[in-house]
Design a protein around this motif. Structure first.
Motif, short mmCIF file in Angstrom:
data_model
loop_
_atom_site.label_atom_id
_atom_site.label_comp_id
_atom_site.label_asym_id
_atom_site.label_seq_id
_atom_site.Cartn_x
_atom_site.Cartn_y
_atom_site.Cartn_z
N SER A 55 16.43 -5.95 -34.06
CA SER A 55 15.14 -6.59 -34.24
C SER A 55 15.26 -7.75 -35.23
O SER A 55 16.12 -7.75 -36.11
CB SER A 55 14.13 -5.57 -34.78
N ARG A 78 12.82 -8.30 -37.21
CA ARG A 78 11.98 -7.86 -38.32
C ARG A 78 12.81 -7.17 -39.41
O ARG A 78 13.66 -6.33 -39.12
CB ARG A 78 10.89 -6.91 -37.81
N ALA A 121 12.46 -3.23 -39.63
CA ALA A 121 12.74 -2.46 -38.42
C ALA A 121 13.50 -1.17 -38.75
O ALA A 121 14.31 -1.12 -39.68
CB ALA A 121 13.54 -3.30 -37.43
N GLU A 149 10.35 -5.30 -26.23
CA GLU A 149 9.07 -5.06 -26.90
C GLU A 149 9.24 -4.04 -28.04
O GLU A 149 8.51 -4.12 -29.04
CB GLU A 149 8.03 -4.58 -25.90
N ASP A 199 11.11 -6.33 -30.87
CA ASP A 199 10.29 -7.40 -31.42
C ASP A 199 8.89 -7.34 -30.80
O ASP A 199 8.56 -8.13 -29.91
CB ASP A 199 10.94 -8.76 -31.17
N PRO A 200 8.07 -6.40 -31.25
CA PRO A 200 6.75 -6.20 -30.63
C PRO A 200 5.85 -7.39 -30.85
O PRO A 200 5.92 -8.08 -31.88
CB PRO A 200 6.21 -4.96 -31.33
N ALA A 247 8.76 -1.86 -35.57
CA ALA A 247 9.83 -2.49 -34.79
C ALA A 247 11.11 -1.67 -34.97
O ALA A 247 11.27 -0.94 -35.95
CB ALA A 247 10.06 -3.93 -35.26
N GLN A 266 5.76 3.69 -29.80
CA GLN A 266 5.43 3.02 -31.07
C GLN A 266 4.49 3.88 -31.91
O GLN A 266 4.70 4.07 -33.12
CB GLN A 266 4.80 1.66 -30.80
#
Length: 386
Positions: free
Chosen positions: A96, A98, A101, A123, A126-127, A134, A376
Motif C-alpha cells: 500500500s 499508505r 497500512a 482496493e 489503496d482504498p 489499508a 475492511q
C-alpha cells in the motif's frame, strides 16, 4: 535455507497454449445427461456439469479466452517466489502507499487459486475511502497450487503451511500481520490465529468451524437449518473430497491429462457452491473462472492441489482455540456454515459477525465490492480490538 525473495513473472509458452487449444478441439465428450432440462433450471446440474454448458465454455476457452491478459494482471500486482522449508512458494505482494497500512496475508482454497483475489487487491491496498484501513496484501499460492512447488513427500498439511506463512511474512518485514481466508484458506487462517498469536493481530474468515460434538440445543431455527444444510453437503455432495482425500493420484491423471476433465471437475464446484439459481456465470465471469482453470492446467497442478485433502482432510485440531480477535462472515450461499454459538467455542473473541444478504463460497469473485467492504469493516474491528 535460502531466505532470498525473488521477483517472478508468469509466462506460458506459445507451444503450451497451442497444445491446450488442440486438446480442447480433439476432446471426446459423453452423451447428454439423463436429467436433461432446458436452462435455466438448477436441477439441470443433478448429475454434474450439463453437456451444453460444458460445450459452450470449451468453445470459448479454445477460441476467445485470453490467458496473456491474466498473466499481465498477475505481473501488474507483483509476483515473487521464495523457498521455505525446502519448498518454493509463489505469492502476490501488493504494498500500500499508505503509511498506516497493515500487513495482510490472504489464503485461497480449492478449487481456487490466487485468481480469487486479483479483482480485490488494489482496493484493499489503496482504498478510495481514506477512512477505511489499508493493507499490504500478500496472497501466497498453496503448496502444490499454481506457481508454488509441488511437495515431493507427505507432510505439507495446514499446520505446516501456516508456519510457512509466518516465515514468509517475516521475510517481507511483517513481524505482525492480519490474516484472511476461506475454504482451506479459512482453515489455515484459523491455525494462524490459534498457533501464532504473537504474530497474528487478528483474523477474518468465511469458514469458522467449531469443535466437533456440539449440540443443536438452543440454536435458532436458522442456525439449525445451517447445520442441516452442512450435514447434507457432506453426506450427499462431497464425493470429490473423499476422492481427493483418499485417491488424489488416481483422479490426478485425468486432471493433468485432459483440460476438459479438469474444467468439468472444477466448474462443477463453482456451480454448486455459488449463490446462483442455475449457472455460476450468473455472478462470476467466464474469464475469471478460466483464469483459475487455466492456471491449474498450465502448471499441471490438478493432482498436487488435490493432495491437500489427503494431507489435511478433517485434520483441524479439536482442541485448537483462537484467542486473537476474529471477524467472521457467513455467506448465505456457502456450503459449510456454522452457527455462532458453535463458532464461539473455538473463536473466543469474535468482534464482528457478518451475515451478508448474498454470496456463496467464492465471495471475492461473486460479490467483490461487498467482499472488500466486509473485509475492511471486519478487519477494522479486529485491529481496534487488538
Amino acid at each position: 535455507m535460502s531466505r532470498d525473495v525473488q521477483a517472478f513473472a508468469a509466462h506460458a509458452s506459445d507451444a503450451d497454449l497451442d497444445d491446450l487449444r488442440a486438446r480442447l478441439a480433439a476432446a471426446r465428450l459423453p452423451e447428454v445427461e439423463t436429467v436433461y432440462r432446458p436452462a435455466p433450471d438448477p436441477r439441470r446440474w443433478d448429475q454434474g456439469v450439463p453437456l451444453a454448458d460444458l460445450i459452450d465454455v470449451v468453445e470459448y476457452w479454445r477460441t476467445e479466452y485470453d490467458w496473456r491478459a491474466f498473466e499481465e494482471r498477475l505481473d501488474g500486482i507483483g509476483q515473487f517466489r521464495t523457498t521455505i522449508d525446502g519448498l518454493g512458494i509463489h505469492f502476490l505482494h501488493r504494498r500500500s502507499a499508505r503509511t498506516d497500512a497493515t500487513p495482510l496475508v490472504m489464503t485461497h482454497g480449492w478449487p481456487g487459486s490466487v485468481a480469487e483475489f486479483v479483482d480485490v487487491v488494489d482496493e484493499l491496498a489503496d482504498p478510495t475511502d481514506p477512512d477505511v484501513p489499508a493493507f499490504h496484501v500478500v496472497a501466497p499460492s498453496l503448496p502444490g497450487f499454481g506457481y508454488s512447488d509441488k511437495p515431493a513427500s507427505t507432510g505439507w498439511g495446514t499446520e505446516r503451511i501456516a508456519a510457512a506463512w509466518v516465515e514468509l511474512m517475516g521475510r517481507l518485514g511483517y513481524g505482525e500481520f492480519a490474516a484472511h481466508g476461506g475454504d482451506w484458506g479459512g482453515n489455515i487462517t484459523t491455525v494462524l490465529g490459534g498457533r501464532f498469536p504473537e504474530h497474528v493481530r487478528g483474523i477474518h474468515t468465511t469458514f469458522a468451524e467449531g469443535p466437533p460434538g456440539l449440540t443443536t440445543d438452543g440454536l435458532t431455527a436458522d442456525e439449525r437449518r445451517w447445520t442441516e444444510e452442512t450435514y447434507d453437503f457432506w453426506h450427499h455432495r462431497a464425493a470429490y473430497a473423499k476422492q481427493q482425500a483418499t485417491r488424489p493420484q488416481t483422479i490426478g491423471y485425468s486432471l493433468v491429462d485432459s483440460p476438459v476433465g479438469l474444467l468439468a471437475w472444477l466448474l462443477d464446484k463453482f456451480a454448486d457452491w455459488s449463490d446462483t439459481e442455475d449457472s455460476p456465470f450468473e455472478t462470476i465471469s467466464r474469464d475469471r473462472i478460466l483464469d483459475d482453470v487455466t492456471l491449474y492446467w498450465l502448471t499441471r497442478s490438478g493432482a498436487s492441489a488435490a493432495r491437500i485433502y489427503y494431507e489435511s482432510h478433517n485434520s483441524l485440531d479439536p482442541e485448537l482455540r483462537v484467542d486473537v480477535p476474529a471477524a467472521i462472515s457467513v455467506y448465505p450461499g456457502d456450503v459449510e456454515k456454522y452457527p455462532r454459538p458453535w463458532a464461539q467455542e473455538r473463536f473466543r473473541q469474535i468482534v464482528r459477525w457478518g451475515s451478508p444478504e448474498r454470496g456463496g463460497h467464492f465471495p471475492s469473485l461473486e460479490v467483490p465490492e461487498y467482499f472488500v467492504r466486509d473485509l475492511q469493516e471486519g478487519l477494522a474491528a479486529v485491529l481496534a480490538a487488538s
